[in-house]
Enzyme design. Sequence first.
Site, short mmCIF file in Angstrom:
data_model
loop_
_atom_site.label_atom_id
_atom_site.label_comp_id
_atom_site.label_asym_id
_atom_site.label_seq_id
_atom_site.Cartn_x
_atom_site.Cartn_y
_atom_site.Cartn_z
CG HIS A 80 0.97 5.16 4.25
ND1 HIS A 80 0.10 5.04 5.31
CD2 HIS A 80 1.75 4.05 4.28
CE1 HIS A 80 0.36 3.91 5.94
NE2 HIS A 80 1.36 3.29 5.36
CG HIS A 85 -0.27 -0.20 2.51
ND1 HIS A 85 0.10 -1.44 2.97
CD2 HIS A 85 0.14 0.69 3.44
CE1 HIS A 85 0.70 -1.31 4.15
NE2 HIS A 85 0.75 -0.03 4.45
#
Length: 136
Positions: A104, A102
């Site tokens: 951010h 992922h």
Amino acid sequence: MGVPNEQGCIFCSIVRKDSPAALVHEDQETLAFLDLFPLTRGHLLVVPRRHVDRLTDLPEGEYPGLLRAVSAVCRKVERLSTHYNVSMNQGALAGQIVFHLHVHVIPRYEGDNAFGRRPRERLSETEAAALLKELG
Ligand code: 5GP
Ligand code: ZN
């Protein structure tokens, strides 16, 4: 898809729509949603639909799709602040808690103490709804 680790992975569960998330972007290869324990207001996560632990496990052909999604999400975040961090934690010692790749996107505000030591509050439903409106 089909990596063994995806069983029990919270982000895979969000990708499958088995778990709720405040979605701000969705395309064929990626999904982006509000972080449940935001470092700042509007903290977002961009994830590939494919379960991989980290960037170096993602097939290179999927790099452009991920970067395109990150850019689309940055454009939305600019409605909140034109200052933001784009980051990835790779490995537990680097602060990775969820082992599904992922990115951010963390909007920054004057005096926000984003990376200071303090308890992180859970995102409320009301705040999530307000943010979804603002992010468009
Ligand atoms: P990491 O430290 O692994 O780079 O970041 C994982 C992020 O995922 C953290 O910022 C954490 O708050 C967020 N997170 C963990 N569980 C959930 C969840 O179930 N839903 C959402 N939206 N975010 C989560
Ligand atoms: Zn996963």
